[in-house]
Design a protein around this motif. Structure first.
Motif, PDB file in Angstrom:
ATOM      1  N   VAL A   1      -4.215   2.184   1.315  1.00  9.37           N
ATOM      2  CA  VAL A   1      -4.063   2.746  -0.031  1.00  9.37           C
ATOM      3  C   VAL A   1      -4.731   4.112  -0.032  1.00  9.37           C
ATOM      4  O   VAL A   1      -5.909   4.223   0.332  1.00  9.37           O
ATOM      5  N   THR A   2      -3.994   5.116  -0.408  1.00 13.20           N
ATOM      6  CA  THR A   2      -4.522   6.469  -0.482  1.00 13.20           C
ATOM      7  C   THR A   2      -4.283   7.007  -1.880  1.00 13.20           C
ATOM      8  O   THR A   2      -3.144   7.029  -2.354  1.00 13.20           O
ATOM      9  N   VAL A   3      -5.376   7.432  -2.512  1.00 16.14           N
ATOM     10  CA  VAL A   3      -5.290   7.980  -3.859  1.00 16.14           C
ATOM     11  C   VAL A   3      -5.626   9.460  -3.782  1.00 16.14           C
ATOM     12  O   VAL A   3      -6.746   9.832  -3.404  1.00 16.14           O
ATOM     13  N   SER A   4      -4.688  10.298  -4.138  1.00 20.17           N
ATOM     14  CA  SER A   4      -4.896  11.743  -4.056  1.00 20.17           C
ATOM     15  C   SER A   4      -5.469  12.256  -5.370  1.00 20.17           C
ATOM     16  O   SER A   4      -5.162  11.755  -6.453  1.00 20.17           O
TER      17      SER A   4
ATOM     18  N   GLY B   1       0.818  -1.206   0.000  1.00 14.00           N
ATOM     19  CA  GLY B   1       0.000   0.000   0.000  1.00 14.00           C
ATOM     20  C   GLY B   1       0.850   1.254   0.000  1.00 14.00           C
ATOM     21  O   GLY B   1       2.072   1.206   0.158  1.00 14.00           O
ATOM     22  N   GLY B   2       0.192   2.384  -0.201  1.00 13.19           N
ATOM     23  CA  GLY B   2       0.912   3.649  -0.190  1.00 13.19           C
ATOM     24  C   GLY B   2       0.059   4.767  -0.722  1.00 13.19           C
ATOM     25  O   GLY B   2      -1.161   4.622  -0.867  1.00 13.19           O
ATOM     26  N   LEU B   3       0.703   5.870  -1.002  1.00 10.88           N
ATOM     27  CA  LEU B   3       0.049   7.058  -1.527  1.00 10.88           C
ATOM     28  C   LEU B   3       0.352   7.175  -3.016  1.00 10.88           C
ATOM     29  O   LEU B   3       1.519   7.085  -3.421  1.00 10.88           O
ATOM     30  N   VAL B   4      -0.689   7.358  -3.805  1.00 16.26           N
ATOM     31  CA  VAL B   4      -0.528   7.457  -5.247  1.00 16.26           C
ATOM     32  C   VAL B   4      -1.485   8.502  -5.778  1.00 16.26           C
ATOM     33  O   VAL B   4      -2.540   8.752  -5.172  1.00 16.26           O
TER      34      VAL B   4
ATOM     35  N   ARG C   1     -12.027  -4.098   1.164  1.00 15.00           N
ATOM     36  CA  ARG C   1     -11.485  -2.788   1.525  1.00 15.00           C
ATOM     37  C   ARG C   1     -12.472  -2.073   2.426  1.00 15.00           C
ATOM     38  O   ARG C   1     -13.680  -2.315   2.377  1.00 15.00           O
ATOM     39  N   GLN C   2     -11.917  -1.189   3.223  1.00 12.85           N
ATOM     40  CA  GLN C   2     -12.754  -0.436   4.152  1.00 12.85           C
ATOM     41  C   GLN C   2     -12.251   0.993   4.236  1.00 12.85           C
ATOM     42  O   GLN C   2     -11.101   1.237   4.622  1.00 12.85           O
ATOM     43  N   ALA C   3     -13.121   1.905   3.869  1.00 10.46           N
ATOM     44  CA  ALA C   3     -12.822   3.326   3.961  1.00 10.46           C
ATOM     45  C   ALA C   3     -13.299   3.838   5.316  1.00 10.46           C
ATOM     46  O   ALA C   3     -14.205   3.249   5.920  1.00 10.46           O
ATOM     47  N   PRO C   4     -12.724   4.925   5.801  1.00  3.70           N
ATOM     48  CA  PRO C   4     -13.137   5.461   7.106  1.00  3.70           C
ATOM     49  C   PRO C   4     -14.628   5.730   7.152  1.00  3.70           C
ATOM     50  O   PRO C   4     -15.198   6.346   6.242  1.00  3.70           O
ATOM     51  N   GLY C   5     -15.283   5.232   8.191  1.00  2.89           N
ATOM     52  CA  GLY C   5     -16.700   5.473   8.377  1.00  2.89           C
ATOM     53  C   GLY C   5     -17.611   4.620   7.519  1.00  2.89           C
ATOM     54  O   GLY C   5     -18.830   4.800   7.535  1.00  2.89           O
TER      55      GLY C   5
ATOM     56  N   GLU D   1     -11.815   7.380  -4.891  1.00  6.73           N
ATOM     57  CA  GLU D   1     -12.771   6.501  -4.200  1.00  6.73           C
ATOM     58  C   GLU D   1     -12.205   5.118  -3.917  1.00  6.73           C
ATOM     59  O   GLU D   1     -12.841   4.314  -3.224  1.00  6.73           O
ATOM     60  N   ASP D   2     -11.025   4.802  -4.427  1.00 10.43           N
ATOM     61  CA  ASP D   2     -10.362   3.548  -4.087  1.00 10.43           C
ATOM     62  C   ASP D   2      -9.604   3.658  -2.760  1.00 10.43           C
ATOM     63  O   ASP D   2      -9.087   2.650  -2.266  1.00 10.43           O
ATOM     64  N   THR D   3      -9.534   4.852  -2.214  1.00  9.94           N
ATOM     65  CA  THR D   3      -8.840   5.048  -0.951  1.00  9.94           C
ATOM     66  C   THR D   3      -9.502   4.225   0.154  1.00  9.94           C
ATOM     67  O   THR D   3     -10.704   4.350   0.391  1.00  9.94           O
ATOM     68  N   ALA D   4      -8.715   3.385   0.796  1.00 11.93           N
ATOM     69  CA  ALA D   4      -9.247   2.501   1.838  1.00 11.93           C
ATOM     70  C   ALA D   4      -8.095   1.670   2.405  1.00 11.93           C
ATOM     71  O   ALA D   4      -6.988   1.671   1.858  1.00 11.93           O
ATOM     72  N   THR D   5      -8.405   0.968   3.472  1.00 16.54           N
ATOM     73  CA  THR D   5      -7.511  -0.081   3.936  1.00 16.54           C
ATOM     74  C   THR D   5      -7.926  -1.368   3.234  1.00 16.54           C
ATOM     75  O   THR D   5      -9.105  -1.720   3.252  1.00 16.54           O
ATOM     76  N   TYR D   6      -6.964  -2.034   2.632  1.00 13.18           N
ATOM     77  CA  TYR D   6      -7.243  -3.243   1.865  1.00 13.18           C
ATOM     78  C   TYR D   6      -6.824  -4.473   2.676  1.00 13.18           C
ATOM     79  O   TYR D   6      -5.716  -4.516   3.230  1.00 13.18           O
ATOM     80  N   TYR D   7      -7.732  -5.420   2.713  1.00 11.92           N
ATOM     81  CA  TYR D   7      -7.520  -6.649   3.470  1.00 11.92           C
ATOM     82  C   TYR D   7      -7.620  -7.858   2.544  1.00 11.92           C
ATOM     83  O   TYR D   7      -8.476  -7.884   1.661  1.00 11.92           O
ATOM     84  N   CYS D   8      -6.785  -8.847   2.783  1.00 12.22           N
ATOM     85  CA  CYS D   8      -6.988 -10.125   2.124  1.00 12.22           C
ATOM     86  C   CYS D   8      -7.536 -11.119   3.154  1.00 12.22           C
ATOM     87  O   CYS D   8      -7.324 -10.963   4.361  1.00 12.22           O
ATOM     88  N   ALA D   9      -8.235 -12.103   2.634  1.00 10.61           N
ATOM     89  CA  ALA D   9      -8.862 -13.102   3.485  1.00 10.61           C
ATOM     90  C   ALA D   9      -8.935 -14.408   2.710  1.00 10.61           C
ATOM     91  O   ALA D   9      -8.999 -14.399   1.478  1.00 10.61           O
TER      92      ALA D   9
END
Length: 128
Positions: A124-127, A9-12, A38-42, A89-97
């Motif tokens: 993952v943060t997309v600016s 992950g990172g900033l892109v 994935r889970q975005a804040p809130g 809108e892809d900004t989120a924490t990404y989880y695998c399961a």
């Protein structure tokens, strides 16, 4: 016990690309399906897609189709998520399961309770 660890992950910037990895260790088993959420804040955790044990079957939600690609290297116990044309809108924490077998319906794939093991996530943060 299976341990999963996401990385990559990172900033892109918008339109950029990232490749996430999900590495498995411990008492791994097969066949398994590996999914990404994935889970975005809130917001609630959202299903992104899945790849079957041999990579023959994949499923993508509509919002990422054509932009995200799953692949796996079972010799390395690693699954990859290639993300292209990223949007804010892809900004989120990404989880695998992982779960055993290949769930037969999209609804079943998307059910978080179905998954036995989860990673801790990668941001993952997309600016814009």
């Amino acid at each position: 016990q299976v341990r999963l660890k996401e990385s990559g992950g990172g900033l892109v910037q918008t339109g950029g690309s990232l490749r996430l990895s999900c590495g498995a260790s411990g008492r791994t088993f097969s066949p398994i399906t590996t999914s990404w959420f994935r889970q975005a804040p809130g917001k609630e955790r959202e299903f992104v897609g899945a790849i079957s044990w041999r990579g023959i079957n994949t499923y993508y939600v509509d919002s990422v189709k054509g932009r995200f690609t799953f692949s796996r290297d079972n010799a390395k116990n690693t699954v990859y998520l290639q993300m292209n044309s990223l949007k804010p809108e892809d900004t989120a924490t990404y989880y695998c399961a992982v779960t055993a077998g290949w769930p037969t319906t999209a609804q079943d794939l998307a059910m978080t309770v179905r998954y036995d093991y989860w990673g801790q996530g990668t941001q993952v943060t997309v600016s814009s």
